[in-house]
Design an enzyme around this catalytic site. Structure first.
Site, mmCIF file in Angstrom:
data_model
loop_
_atom_site.group_PDB
_atom_site.id
_atom_site.type_symbol
_atom_site.label_atom_id
_atom_site.label_comp_id
_atom_site.label_asym_id
_atom_site.label_seq_id
_atom_site.Cartn_x
_atom_site.Cartn_y
_atom_site.Cartn_z
ATOM 1 N N HIS A 1 58.998 41.705 50.325
ATOM 2 C CA HIS A 1 60.594 40.974 49.311
ATOM 3 C C HIS A 1 61.236 40.217 51.218
ATOM 4 O O HIS A 1 62.289 40.919 50.847
ATOM 5 C CB HIS A 1 60.498 42.639 49.094
ATOM 6 C CG HIS A 1 60.540 43.311 47.748
ATOM 7 N ND1 HIS A 1 61.059 42.797 46.674
ATOM 8 C CD2 HIS A 1 59.279 43.790 47.412
ATOM 9 C CE1 HIS A 1 60.412 42.719 45.444
ATOM 10 N NE2 HIS A 1 59.458 44.248 45.815
ATOM 11 N N THR B 1 36.784 36.050 41.891
ATOM 12 C CA THR B 1 37.111 35.475 40.173
ATOM 13 C C THR B 1 37.843 34.240 40.761
ATOM 14 O O THR B 1 37.827 33.334 41.775
ATOM 15 C CB THR B 1 38.253 36.758 40.310
ATOM 16 O OG1 THR B 1 39.608 36.199 39.688
ATOM 17 C CG2 THR B 1 39.599 36.532 42.168
ATOM 18 N N THR B 2 38.004 32.940 39.900
ATOM 19 C CA THR B 2 39.023 32.115 39.911
ATOM 20 C C THR B 2 39.986 32.096 40.653
ATOM 21 O O THR B 2 40.521 32.580 40.287
ATOM 22 C CB THR B 2 38.919 31.225 38.287
ATOM 23 O OG1 THR B 2 38.047 32.120 37.691
ATOM 24 C CG2 THR B 2 39.246 30.513 37.995
ATOM 25 N N LYS C 1 57.305 35.830 44.580
ATOM 26 C CA LYS C 1 58.797 36.464 44.407
ATOM 27 C C LYS C 1 59.870 35.054 45.014
ATOM 28 O O LYS C 1 60.060 34.310 44.555
ATOM 29 C CB LYS C 1 58.706 37.708 44.727
ATOM 30 C CG LYS C 1 58.329 38.841 44.127
ATOM 31 C CD LYS C 1 58.148 40.127 44.944
ATOM 32 C CE LYS C 1 57.498 40.818 43.628
ATOM 33 N NZ LYS C 1 56.910 41.971 44.223
ATOM 34 N N THR D 1 59.235 55.218 39.091
ATOM 35 C CA THR D 1 59.949 54.198 39.315
ATOM 36 C C THR D 1 60.503 54.700 41.165
ATOM 37 O O THR D 1 60.166 54.418 41.908
ATOM 38 C CB THR D 1 60.253 53.019 38.915
ATOM 39 O OG1 THR D 1 59.203 52.561 38.183
ATOM 40 C CG2 THR D 1 60.523 52.103 39.934
ATOM 41 N N SER E 1 49.275 55.615 55.342
ATOM 42 C CA SER E 1 49.946 54.876 54.509
ATOM 43 C C SER E 1 51.232 55.674 54.220
ATOM 44 O O SER E 1 52.088 57.360 54.751
ATOM 45 C CB SER E 1 49.356 54.776 52.969
ATOM 46 O OG SER E 1 50.369 53.984 51.771
ATOM 47 N N ARG F 1 58.206 51.766 28.358
ATOM 48 C CA ARG F 1 59.440 50.145 28.578
ATOM 49 C C ARG F 1 59.640 49.739 27.707
ATOM 50 O O ARG F 1 58.154 48.764 26.607
ATOM 51 C CB ARG F 1 57.976 50.120 29.950
ATOM 52 C CG ARG F 1 58.294 50.379 30.783
ATOM 53 C CD ARG F 1 57.080 49.637 31.203
ATOM 54 N NE ARG F 1 56.565 50.943 32.754
ATOM 55 C CZ ARG F 1 56.906 50.768 34.235
ATOM 56 N NH1 ARG F 1 57.825 50.475 34.845
ATOM 57 N NH2 ARG F 1 56.693 52.028 34.973
HETATM 58 C C1 LIG Z 1 55.879 42.848 43.652
HETATM 59 C C2 LIG Z 1 55.053 43.518 44.915
HETATM 60 C C3 LIG Z 1 53.095 43.437 45.122
HETATM 61 C C4 LIG Z 1 52.475 42.038 44.710
HETATM 62 O O1 LIG Z 1 53.294 41.003 44.251
HETATM 63 P P1 LIG Z 1 52.696 40.544 43.273
HETATM 64 O O2 LIG Z 1 52.726 38.728 43.564
HETATM 65 O O3 LIG Z 1 52.997 40.301 41.953
HETATM 66 O O4 LIG Z 1 50.672 41.116 42.929
HETATM 67 C C5 LIG Z 1 52.845 43.391 46.380
HETATM 68 N N1 LIG Z 1 54.015 44.422 47.224
HETATM 69 C C6 LIG Z 1 55.057 44.577 46.672
HETATM 70 C C7 LIG Z 1 55.856 45.663 47.949
HETATM 71 C C8 LIG Z 1 55.924 44.920 45.832
HETATM 72 O O5 LIG Z 1 56.843 44.274 45.667
#
Ligand SMILES: *Cc1c(COP(=O)(O)O)cnc(C)c1O
Length: 404
Positions: A216, A276-277, A247, A362, A136, A21
């Site tokens: 998404h 975690t903080t 996102k 991927t 899953s 990458r």
């Molecule tokens: C990007 C992604 C995540 C993780 O979300 P982040 O906030 O980027 O850590 C979880 N599930 C799916 C399907 C993703 O594409």
């Protein structure tokens, strides 16, 4: 012990297989979305970003920037602790209320990222519910897979988006076994959408809990932008709706929403939540402002749909093959790892178009692709420039065209 040699030996195959990458270094320009400056070899280049998950450009929206500036001035930078030890700020509580309302649930819990929310929630549900078996979808995101693995719960993998296969696997277990069905709404590489209602029917038949990753889809679908389950009017049929603030919401962080009891259970047992903080209050304030906006504003969603449709028709006019799907994700199929990387390098270097190549692991070998995400801010000129560039490169590389 020569650790450097160990690292080197593990990295070498990545280079050999073309899977190494390389990160493009860019600086996004607030107010000029989707334009950015690329830093390369001591110089810079203006580029248009075509592969951002800031799907609506909310990461540079004046309202959200203002909310974050104000929150920093009001509260400072960090949260000051874990949620339990002085870190629960007013902005976190307000954001959790906003999220619960968005998805029509009693409660919400914020995590450091979407990844951590899946990992921690599935890890906790799978380990703290005695005898739990998790079902899953075969194309679930790495964060869900890792959470399930970490939980050490029993696991069954059902065929992607196939409720019949899910039914078959659920039927192997008696009614006394606690079952959890984990899946996504919009799958990010093919842009296909799960048959959520059918999956819920099957889950109901077997008394299984449902866990839906809407990462998404949040911000993008449904009358208030809460995702595909909202669009289909079935949010109430899902026990856990998980999402990201990183996102379409344009900030950073992740969350789950569900019943009071479920959220209390995760809050009380999830290591990845407890130790975690808390996220900076300014992130929470920015995300809340973004979600408040997206709940009532349809402009971004309508414009994005129009842009996506226009981009697809422009690709069709030039015979550039793209995967047909019902979402905002436009995969342009190349089908060869080396060519895919080569195309993306040429697009960047010669045309100022930034799209990351998507190769194995991927996506499966032979389905290598360029994944475009048109946003409301990609202009006709941006799209014309991209489609002409692709058409030139398709001729230059002797790639086959789609027949109209
Ligand atoms: C990007 C992604 C995540 C993780 O979300 P982040 O906030 O980027 O850590 C979880 N599930 C799916 C399907 C993703 O594409």
């Amino acid at each position: 012990m020569d650790f450097e040699a160990i690292f080197e030996a593990k990295l070498a195959p990545l280079h050999e297989d073309g899977n190494y990458r390389v990160f493009a270094e860019i600086e996004r320009k607030a107010g000029s979305f989707p334009k950015a400056t690329r830093f390369i070899d001591g110089g810079t280049q203006d580029v248009t970003v075509w592969c951002s998950n800031d799907y609506l450009g909310m990461g540079q929206h004046p309202k959200i920037m203002k909310a974050m500036h104000e929150a920093i001035d009001r509260t400072g930078t960090g949260a000051g602790g874990t949620r339990n030890i002085s870190g629960t700020n007013h902005d976190h509580v307000l954001l959790e209320k906003e999220l619960a309302d968005w998805h029509g649930k009693d409660s919400a819990l914020i995590f450091t990222s979407g990844y951590v929310s899946n990992w921690a929630a599935l890890g906790t549900l799978g380990s703290a519910i005695d005898g739990c078996v998790i079902f899953s979808d075969s194309l679930n995101h790495a964060s869900m897979i890792e959470g399930i693995r970490h939980s050490r719960a029993g696991k069954e993998i059902w065929k992607h988006n196939d409720p019949e296969d899910l039914d078959r696997l659920l039927s192997k277990y008696g009614p006394e076994v606690p079952k959890l069905v984990a899946f996504e709404s919009v799958y990010s590489m093919d842009g296909d959408i799960a048959p959520i209602a059918e999956i819920c029917d099957v889950a109901d038949k077997h008394g299984a809990m449902t866990y839906l990753d809407e990462v998404h889809a949040v911000g993008l679908y449904g009358p208030r932008g809460a995702g595909i389950a909202e669009r289909e009017g079935i949010m109430h049929r899902i026990d856990v709706i998980e999402g990201t603030l990183g996102k379409a919401v344009g900030v950073m962080g992740g969350y789950i929403t569900g019943s009071d009891k479920l959220c209390d259970f995760i809050r009380s047992f999830a290591s990845g939540f407890i130790f975690t903080t808390a996220i900076p209050p300014a992130l929470a304030a920015g995300a809340a402002a973004s979600i408040r906006h997206l709940k009532t504003s349809e402009i971004e969603r309508m414009r994005q749909k129009e842009r996506v449709a226009k981009f697809r028709s422009m690709l069709d006019a030039k015979g550039i093959p793209h995967m047909d799907n019902p979402s905002h994700i436009v995969p342009v199929m190349v089908g060869d790892a080396a060519k895919c990387k080569y195309l993306s390098d040429l697009l960047m270097d010669q045309y100022g178009i930034y799209v990351q190549p998507i190769n194995y692991p991927t996506v499966p070998k032979g389905t290598e692709r360029l994944r475009f995400t048109p946003t409301p801010m990609h202009s006709d000129d941006d799209m014309g420039h991209l489609v002409n560039a692709l058409s030139d490169l398709w001729s230059q590389c002797a790639l086959s065209r789609a027949v109209a």
